[in-house]
Scaffold this active site. Structure first.
Site, PDB file in Angstrom:
ATOM      1  N   LYS A   1     -12.228  54.539 -11.934  1.00  0.00           N
ATOM      2  CA  LYS A   1     -13.046  53.120 -12.480  1.00  0.00           C
ATOM      3  C   LYS A   1     -12.791  52.176 -11.137  1.00  0.00           C
ATOM      4  O   LYS A   1     -13.517  51.708 -10.283  1.00  0.00           O
ATOM      5  CB  LYS A   1     -12.376  51.913 -13.382  1.00  0.00           C
TER       6      LYS A   1
ATOM      7  N   TYR B   1      -7.057  57.766 -14.437  1.00  0.00           N
ATOM      8  CA  TYR B   1      -8.307  56.439 -14.895  1.00  0.00           C
ATOM      9  C   TYR B   1      -8.641  55.288 -14.299  1.00  0.00           C
ATOM     10  O   TYR B   1     -10.236  55.007 -13.856  1.00  0.00           O
ATOM     11  CB  TYR B   1      -8.110  56.329 -16.360  1.00  0.00           C
TER      12      TYR B   1
END
Length: 258
Positions: free
Chosen positions: A162, A158
């Site tokens: 990002k 994740y």
């Protein structure tokens, strides 16, 4: 007349959370809405509710899975024929799956996060950007995260997605610097939405424990900042904004009441 009145705003992931809150906040400004998400029924419910309060705006809803490039390539051209142009693109759609260590993260989870958070953002931007360039006006606002600034254990993939959003946003702003187009990134810390419920695969107790003992941000907090960013005069660009609840200082430094 406000700067956003009559503008066409395309919001992905608009069926819940920050995306839904963005729809409601832009509607207050008199903006027309293009609401995209996988759950069309949720979008239609949202559309009906917003139009009760703001009957003078136009709202389009469209079923769109940003993780599927073929779906984007099929849906967006037809959408643009109806709405003519997009003034502001809010790349909000995103997800996280689990808190697994890198060693234990499944291929399916990796694909889901990269396909939605990175590829979906890129492919949708590629679909909308030519029209903005042709008209020499437009604003792209990407939903980043503190996870794109600071990595943490259990979030390797994740965080990687990002960090990619951060890099893409910065690079795109450089590529467009000789145009009137603007590129912005809003990076929230802890926001209480269904995001954590999805992360923990529907385990509501685990999701609630993430926010236990503190007052997190909510979708409206971030939506207000997105609308503020979009409503600056043309010579002003808020390129990067990092936003925390008061009880959070970075990705892992959090004060909780006992």
């Amino acid at each position: 007349m406000g700067r956003l009145e009559g503008k066409n705003i395309l919001i992905t992931g608009a069926s819940a959370g920050i995306g839904e809150a963005c729809a409601r906040e832009f509607a207050k400004e008199g903006s027309n809405l293009i609401l995209a998400a996988r759950r069309l029924s949720k979008l239609d419910e949202l559309k009906a509710d917003i139009l009760k309060q703001h009957p003078n705006i136009t709202i389009y809803t469209v079923a769109l899975d940003v993780s599927d490039k073929e779906n984007i390539d099929k849906v967006v051209p037809g959408l643009l024929e109806k709405v003519k142009h997009v003034d502001v693109l809010v790349n909000n759609a995103g997800l996280v799956i689990g808190l697994d260590r890198l060693l234990d993260t499944s291929a399916e989870a990796i694909d889901a996060m990269f396909n939605t958070n990175v590829k979906g953002l890129v492919f949708l931007t590629q679909a909308v950007l030519p029209g903005m360039l042709a008209r020499q006006t437009g604003h792209i606002i990407n939903l980043g995260s503190v996870a794109g600034k600071q990595s943490y254990g259990g979030g390797s993939i994740y965080c990687a997605t990002k960090h990619a959003v951060d890099a893409i946003t910065r690079a795109l702003s450089i590529e467009l610097v000789d145009t009137p187009l603007r590129v912005s990134q809003i990076c929230p810390g802890m926001v209480k939405t269904e995001f954590s419920t999805i992360r923990f695969r529907g385990d509501q107790e685990k999701a609630d424990n993430v926010y236990k003992g503190l007052q997190p941000l909510v979708g409206q907090d971030i939506a207000e900042l997105i609308v503020f960013t979009a409503s600056r005069p043309p010579h002003v660009n808020i390129s990067d904004m990092l936003v925390f609840p008061t009880a959070q200082a970075d990705s892992k430094t959090i004060s909780r009441s006992t």
